[in-house]
Design an enzyme around this catalytic site. Structure first.
Site, PDB file in Angstrom:
ATOM      1  N   HIS A 360      25.427 -31.178 -28.083  1.00  0.00           N
ATOM      2  CA  HIS A 360      25.910 -32.295 -27.522  1.00  0.00           C
ATOM      3  C   HIS A 360      25.879 -33.528 -28.306  1.00  0.00           C
ATOM      4  O   HIS A 360      26.114 -34.735 -28.166  1.00  0.00           O
ATOM      5  CB  HIS A 360      25.031 -32.403 -25.793  1.00  0.00           C
ATOM      6  CG  HIS A 360      26.453 -33.626 -25.523  1.00  0.00           C
ATOM      7  ND1 HIS A 360      27.443 -34.003 -24.940  1.00  0.00           N
ATOM      8  CD2 HIS A 360      26.016 -33.658 -23.305  1.00  0.00           C
ATOM      9  CE1 HIS A 360      28.116 -34.927 -24.020  1.00  0.00           C
ATOM     10  NE2 HIS A 360      27.642 -33.755 -23.314  1.00  0.00           N
ATOM     11  N   ASP A 364      31.280 -33.523 -26.925  1.00  0.00           N
ATOM     12  CA  ASP A 364      31.227 -33.775 -25.151  1.00  0.00           C
ATOM     13  C   ASP A 364      32.283 -32.233 -24.478  1.00  0.00           C
ATOM     14  O   ASP A 364      32.499 -31.885 -24.949  1.00  0.00           O
ATOM     15  CB  ASP A 364      31.960 -35.137 -24.952  1.00  0.00           C
ATOM     16  CG  ASP A 364      31.456 -36.600 -25.839  1.00  0.00           C
ATOM     17  OD1 ASP A 364      30.171 -35.982 -26.069  1.00  0.00           O
ATOM     18  OD2 ASP A 364      31.814 -37.323 -26.397  1.00  0.00           O
TER      19      ASP A 364
END
Lengths: 387, 324
Positions: A360, A364
């Site tokens: 992450h 995203d």
């Protein structure tokens, strides 16, 4: 005697800090516990008191600079002279080495390192041991006590077996923990209809095996779709290097192979130019040689993205752990026939879950979703004539 | 087994060797009629006669030279330096003649120079020195420094029988302060072998001579605090028993070297270097030394006490190492 001022550890996850302001200039006198500087770590400003009295003789890290925890920031010269005047003897009773050893408790002596290595302790494990030496240093005795306690704690009793780590198991353990501690893991899952591929495979697998000498599994289909999706979404063929994100032009697909003693991940290099048949044969060759332990070190290095066929073990869903430093790993669940709604009718289709774990820090969820949609479109729209 | 002094052990070794080998004879200042400055050779003149117990003039270079000549002629001379401090007068004969002769001409020089050395007798800068490192540093010599009556006797006999020139360092303080059991029968100890005088797991204490007693006392104090010290008594300073040293250091990871001689370029420096080179990966603390400071031996008793290492100073240093 010289006193070193070091960047303090202000919390377990903090690895560095920024000097914001020095309250004293070089050459100025400072008392113990007098405010010396402010630093910023983990979004918090902290005032650091002087660890001793003396003259601030040298500032090594200027305001605005960011340095790792433990870095020497400045030196304070204590009141007593560092050396006896020339002509006198340095007293054998008070050598510098014993009075002021390496300041940080993280310093490990050669004996500790040797013993830890011989006993298979990781540096992280060693640093967790409570040190009883000078300045909290972990001593050889501390390691021996730790090993004895651990031995006592895990000694085989009637109702348990104790199995020492094999080197491979330990390597996996260390890598997995490091990966979890390094990347911000998240997993996105999408269901894909594999019916077209299942039918194609049923039709072609005998001929394929006969022609190429290797079986036609689902894996090459997945790898091919993955490579194409990565070409379109290069941020998943990437990793974090220091404070930058590096997008890799070459696509090298790691293929997770389960062996009785543990998982190994040979790498299919330059996968973007290969046909389905070539992928199938090369992947089969890598897997076979992995089982026969005939892989070269080069063949397990250089991966940019990893594929893990969970279906081999009948697993439907999983949340894979990234292979460091890669930003993406795809797990493919078992292809099973399940009822599904197609055009408002219940149909029986061959379905599988695509499980994408991603870093992450790099991408995203939206991009993970786009990547998976791309995979799904490729797999469901599989066109045999284009192979 | 009878309990005798260090002095008596040396006397017995000389007596027995002279008694059974007529090549063995003694030279030195006041060793005959007077029986030696420390009375080690008392009664020897009467027993062995003036041809084998030779009183010499105060001329160390001369009588060491005479001993070298006798050794080359097949004799086994044992020279007594009245005090080890005087050995520097004979330095050239020892390091240039005795030490190098076999190298140059392949003729052995089987001789012993007994060097009564060391302080704690309040005898000042010319009667208290520890000159052993000079000779360890000179190729061609063996250097022995026993700490107990048992070792003193067995090593002196070995030194007399050895074909090389041997500097036998006998500590004057131990003459009457060290007592121990010695077998009544014949025995010889090998040169070049250290002995672990006390087993321990935490710190290796390497020393020799009079510091062995002090070290054992310090080790007992440490044991009461739960720290087990292993004491290696070198016994022979050259050839150095690096095997025993390294085995102990590898076990404990921490080393303290103690000697009464000054620190700079002393035996301790050599041992520390060997340890750093051969056992680096086993070190859990810096290799430490405790020695006399780099000054002459003071005459004043309080100053000499301050100057010399002792059990209390050793214990303090061991504590530093234990807590490192």
């Amino acid at each position: 005697m010289a006193i070193e001022v070091v960047m303090p550890q202000m919390g377990q996850s903090v690895a560095e800090g920024t000097v914001l302001q020095w309250f004293k200039q070089e050459g100025e006198r400072i008392e113990k516990d007098e405010a010396l500087l402010t630093i910023n770590t983990d979004k918090i400003d902290v005032e650091i008191p002087s660890p001793g009295a003396g003259i601030l003789s040298r500032i090594r890290v200027r305001a605005g600079e960011t340095v790792p925890v433990g870095t020497s920031l400045a030196t304070i010269e204590g009141p007593e002279p560092d050396r006896p005047p020339a002509g006198t003897t340095p007293s054998a009773l008070t050598p510098e080495t014993v009075r002021s050893p390496e300041k940080t408790a993280r310093w490990l002596s050669p004996a500790v390192l040797e013993l830890a290595e011989r006993q298979g302790l990781t540096p992280a494990e060693v640093h967790k041991i409570r040190g009883t030496g000078q300045g909290g240093r972990v001593t050889k005795q501390d390691i021996l006590a730790y090993l004895a306690a651990r031995g006592a704690g895990t000694a085989p009793s009637g109702d348990e077996d104790v199995v020492p780590f094999t080197p491979m198991r330990r390597a996996i353990a260390e890598h997995m923990v490091r990966s979890k501690q390094t990347a911000a893991h998240a997993t996105a899952i999408l269901e894909v209809d594999m019916t077209t591929i299942v039918e194609f495979r049923e039709r072609e697998k005998a001929a394929f095996a006969e022609r190429w000498g290797s079986p036609l599994t689902f894996l090459p289909f997945i790898i091919q779709a993955t490579v194409r999706a990565l070409t379109k979404h290069p941020w998943l063929n990437a990793w974090v290097e220091h404070d930058r994100i590096v997008l890799k032009r070459e696509i090298n697909i790691g293929i997770a192979v389960a062996l009785p003693e543990g998982l190994i991940v040979p790498v299919l290099k330059a996968a973007e130019g290969l046909t389905l048949a070539e992928i199938a044969r090369q992947a089969d060759d890598l897997a076979r040689r992995a089982r026969e332990k005939r892989l070269t070190p080069m063949e397990v290095q250089g991966g940019t993205f990893t594929v893990n066929n969970l279906g081999v073990s009948g697993i439907l869903l999983a949340t894979p752990i990234l292979v460091q430093p890669q930003a993406g790993i795809l797990g493919i669940g078992a292809v099973t026939k399940r009822p599904i709604v197609v055009d408002d009718h219940v149909a029986i289709r061959s379905l599988a879950y695509l499980c994408l774990s991603f870093d992450h820090r790099v991408i995203d969820g939206a991009m993970a979703g786009q990547f998976l949609q791309e995979m799904k479109a490729r797999l469901e729209g599989f066109n045999p004539t284009q192979q | 087994m009878e309990e005798i002094t260090y002095l008596e052990a040396i006397r017995q070794a000389l007596w027995e060797e002279m008694d059974q080998d007529e090549r063995v004879f003694l030279l030195g200042e006041d060793i005959g009629a007077y029986g030696g400055a420390f009375k080690i050779t008392k009664g020897f003149l009467e027993k062995f006669g003036e041809e084998r117990v030779i009183d010499t003039p105060l001329a160390e270079s001369g009588f060491v030279g005479a001993a070298i000549g006798a050794a080359l002629m097949g004799m086994r001379p044992v020279v007594e330096m009245q005090f080890a401090d005087f050995i520097s007068c004979a330095f050239d004969q020892i390091v240039n003649m005795a030490a190098k002769h076999h190298y140059r001409l392949r003729e052995p020089v089987p001789m012993v120079i007994r060097a009564p050395y060391g302080g704690r007798l309040h005898a000042g800068p010319f009667h208290s020195q520890c000159p052993e490192a000079w000779f360890v540093h000179s190729p061609g010599l063996k250097v022995v420094a026993p700490s107990t009556p048992y070792d003193a006797k067995g090593l002196l006999k070995a030194s007399i029988r050895d074909p090389n020139p041997v500097i036998y360092c006998e500590h004057k303080y131990l003459y009457r302060h060290a007592k121990g059991e010695v077998p009544s029968g014949e025995y010889v100890l090998p040169l070049g072998e250290a002995e672990v005088k006390r087993q321990g797991s935490d710190i290796t204490l390497i020393t020799y001579g009079a510091m062995v007693q002090q070290g054992l006392e310090a080790a007992d104090q440490m044991s009461a605090q739960g720290i087990e010290v292993e004491l290696v008594d070198l016994r022979t300073l050259y050839p150095l028993d690096t095997e025993t040293i390294l085995a102990s250091v590898k076990k404990t990871g921490k080393t303290l070297i103690v000697h009464e001689a000054p620190q700079v370029c002393g035996i301790g420096a050599e041992i520390a270097a060997v340890i750093a080179q051969e056992a680096f990966r086993h070190l859990d603390a810096p290799v430490m030394r405790l020695t006399a400071p780099h000054t002459p031996v003071p005459f004043s008793s309080p100053l000499e006490d301050f100057y010399l290492p002792n059990a209390a100073k050793i214990a303090s240093k061991l504590k530093d190492l234990a807590s490192y």
